[in-house]
Design an enzyme around this catalytic site. Structure first.
Site, PDB file in Angstrom:
ATOM      1  N   ASN A 337       0.775  -1.189  -0.101  1.00  0.00           N
ATOM      2  CA  ASN A 337      -0.080   0.001   0.101  1.00  0.00           C
ATOM      3  C   ASN A 337       0.881   1.263   0.061  1.00  0.00           C
ATOM      4  O   ASN A 337       0.770   2.090   1.038  1.00  0.00           O
ATOM      5  CB  ASN A 337      -0.869  -0.041   1.209  1.00  0.00           C
ATOM      6  CG  ASN A 337      -2.286   0.750   0.866  1.00  0.00           C
ATOM      7  OD1 ASN A 337      -2.329   1.634  -0.186  1.00  0.00           O
ATOM      8  ND2 ASN A 337      -2.809   0.571   2.049  1.00  0.00           N
ATOM      9  N   HIS A 370      -7.408   3.237  10.216  1.00  0.00           N
ATOM     10  CA  HIS A 370      -8.114   1.977   9.606  1.00  0.00           C
ATOM     11  C   HIS A 370      -9.318   1.606  10.698  1.00  0.00           C
ATOM     12  O   HIS A 370     -10.464   1.031  10.251  1.00  0.00           O
ATOM     13  CB  HIS A 370      -7.119   0.703   9.984  1.00  0.00           C
ATOM     14  CG  HIS A 370      -5.944   0.621   9.044  1.00  0.00           C
ATOM     15  ND1 HIS A 370      -4.885   1.070   8.793  1.00  0.00           N
ATOM     16  CD2 HIS A 370      -6.314  -0.336   7.637  1.00  0.00           C
ATOM     17  CE1 HIS A 370      -4.144   0.726   7.849  1.00  0.00           C
ATOM     18  NE2 HIS A 370      -4.970  -0.020   6.976  1.00  0.00           N
TER      19      HIS A 370
END
Length: 484
Positions: A337, A370
């Site tokens: 990522n 997250h």
């Protein structure tokens, strides 16, 4: 088959919208004026939000608008701080909506809100960073503060978008569903530089998409053969310890295929529209764009643009081969990522004022971005403890090794890195503390013990291997003196 579609309805809709976003790219690219292109991208983006989120669309739309207002109302000196706390504050409210009597939104809506947080906070830091680098930095080089030094070296001009520019950046459909993150500068260049007209968008898109069916097939196979919920069953607890220990490998393999698929499709949306294409001589970096010669690239003529070579590194999120093969966790983190990793580095790590706490600040922000679940803390915040041990053994045994010895040690480090990531990924997927505790208890929390043992052994070996310091008055003879 019907039950499968019903069970995975949201994911199938999301996948279909990603494919639609890929398919619409060539038509979007051919739109005439910059203004019509911006409005078309924003309207399409808002439409996607509404389709995915329904009534919950108010959350991503409202959070973006509040963030934009904060940027424009706050001074350039503090707009990044105000925007950061406002956007993350709204993210907390969004995820705790049930505590306020509001319905919780879907995971797909959560992803959109996460992307919008990256965009709006990121552009606020771009504005402030460019101001520091181009204004305060030029006034007095000798009085440059740490904040100035911590800004990107690439800030060579002041970035000051209007309210509508920020609106279009926040809501443009490209990358809105699941990333990748790209800077406002990349977005602005897309409309004003000729690169998207001359890059082979179709070729890049096909080349990126061709492996997606493999990711989907592997994901379906892994989840069918090794379902996540199985680790919570009595049957799993009664299986052999080796099987229980290795089960997370299958869980993490399935998770990787899902992420590879989503990120690859997201990159394909950018490829199809031409966003993120830059000449290769810019030595482009994921999330960042050109690292060298940016002003020269901006001055490139149409004739030069027609013949130059391009890449889409700027919007690349996953180095899949690297994720599968690198030996160390530190290297694995660099290829996973990458665009979001860049955002965390630019917004948090480089700009955090306390040097000793930079890593912890970056990890903490990554965790809360997250979500609040214990699994995110177990997975992300425990990385430094493994890295401490890994770094020691890397320097002692792998760094200077050669030939067969290097290959053997490299394989051992790869296995340990992969096992550590799988163990942490189990917590990431199980999410809640009670579920994590059930699985970790079934394997006696052994990997934390292994980490601690590795660290202690590494520290001892490192201390033993250090050459003894020569006492103060003793002098090491030079080669010339020895000869004499």
């Amino acid at each position: 088959m019907l039950s499968f579609f019903v069970k995975n309805k949201n994911d199938i809709i999301y996948l279909s919208l990603l494919l639609f976003s890929v398919g619409i790219g060539p038509y979007y690219r051919r739109l005439g004026s910059v203004n019509s292109k911006k409005w078309a991208g924003s309207i399409l983006g808002i439409l996607l939000i509404v389709i995915v989120s329904g009534y919950s669309a108010i959350h991503p739309i409202l959070s973006a608008l509040l963030g934009i207002i904060a940027i424009k109302q706050a001074t350039v000196k503090y707009c990044h701080i105000a925007t950061f706390f406002l956007m993350f504050g709204y993210l907390f409210f969004f995820r705790l909506a049930d505590k306020f009597g509001l319905p919780l939104s879907s995971g797909q809506t959560n992803l959109i809100v996460m992307v919008i947080v990256l965009r709006v906070v990121g552009v606020a830091f771009e504005i402030n960073g460019s101001w520091l680098a181009t204004t305060k930095g030029k006034k007095d080089d000798e009085k440059k503060s740490d904040k100035v030094k911590d800004t990107d070296d690439d800030f060579v001009e002041f970035i000051n978008p209007s309210f509508m520019d920020l609106f279009h950046y926040a809501f443009n459909y490209i990358g809105l569903l699941t990333g990748p993150y790209y800077r406002y500068r990349t977005f602005d260049d897309y409309f004003h530089l000729p690169f998207s007209k001359y890059v082979d968008c179709t070729g890049f898109t096909i080349n990126t998409l061709k492996i997606v069916p493999l990711y989907i097939s592997l994901y379906l196979a892994f989840t069918h053969l090794w379902p996540l919920e199985y680790v919570l069953t009595e049957e799993h607890n009664n299986s052999s310890f080796l099987y229980r220990m290795m089960y997370p490998w299958a869980l993490f393999a399935a998770f990787r295929q899902r992420i590879y698929c989503g990120m690859t499709l997201a990159e394909s949306v950018c490829n199809s529209a031409g966003l993120g294409a830059y000449p290769v001589q810019g030595r482009n970096r994921p999330g960042h764009g050109p690292r060298v010669g940016y002003l020269k690239l901006k001055q490139m003529s149409e004739e030069e643009a027609k013949t130059t070579q391009y890449d889409f590194r700027t919007v690349e999120s996953m180095d899949v081969w690297g994720c599968e093969t690198v030996e160390t966790l530190r290297d694995s983190m660099k290829v996973w990522n990458m665009a979001v990793q860049y955002w965390v580095a630019m917004v948090v790590y480089k700009r955090f004022p306390v040097k000793a706490l930079k890593v912890h600040a970056a990890l903490f922000v990554s965790v809360i971005w997250h979500g609040f679940h214990a699994g995110y803390f177990f997975c992300i915040y425990f990385c430094p403890f493994y890295l401490m041990a890994e770094d020691i053994f890397y320097k002692l045994y792998y760094k200077d090794a050669t030939g067969t010895k290097k290959k053997i040690i490299g394989f051992i480090m790869w296995f340990l890195r992969s096992h550590s990531e799988s163990y942490q990924a189990a917590a990431f997927l199980l999410l809640t503390f009670d579920r994590i505790w059930i699985y970790y208890s079934s394997v006696y929390h052994y990997w934390y013990g292994v980490w601690f043992a590795f660290l202690i052994i590494g520290l001892v070996l490192n201390a033993v291997s250090k050459p003894k310091k020569i006492k103060g008055d003793e002098k090491v003879p030079l080669a010339k003196e020895v000869k004499e």
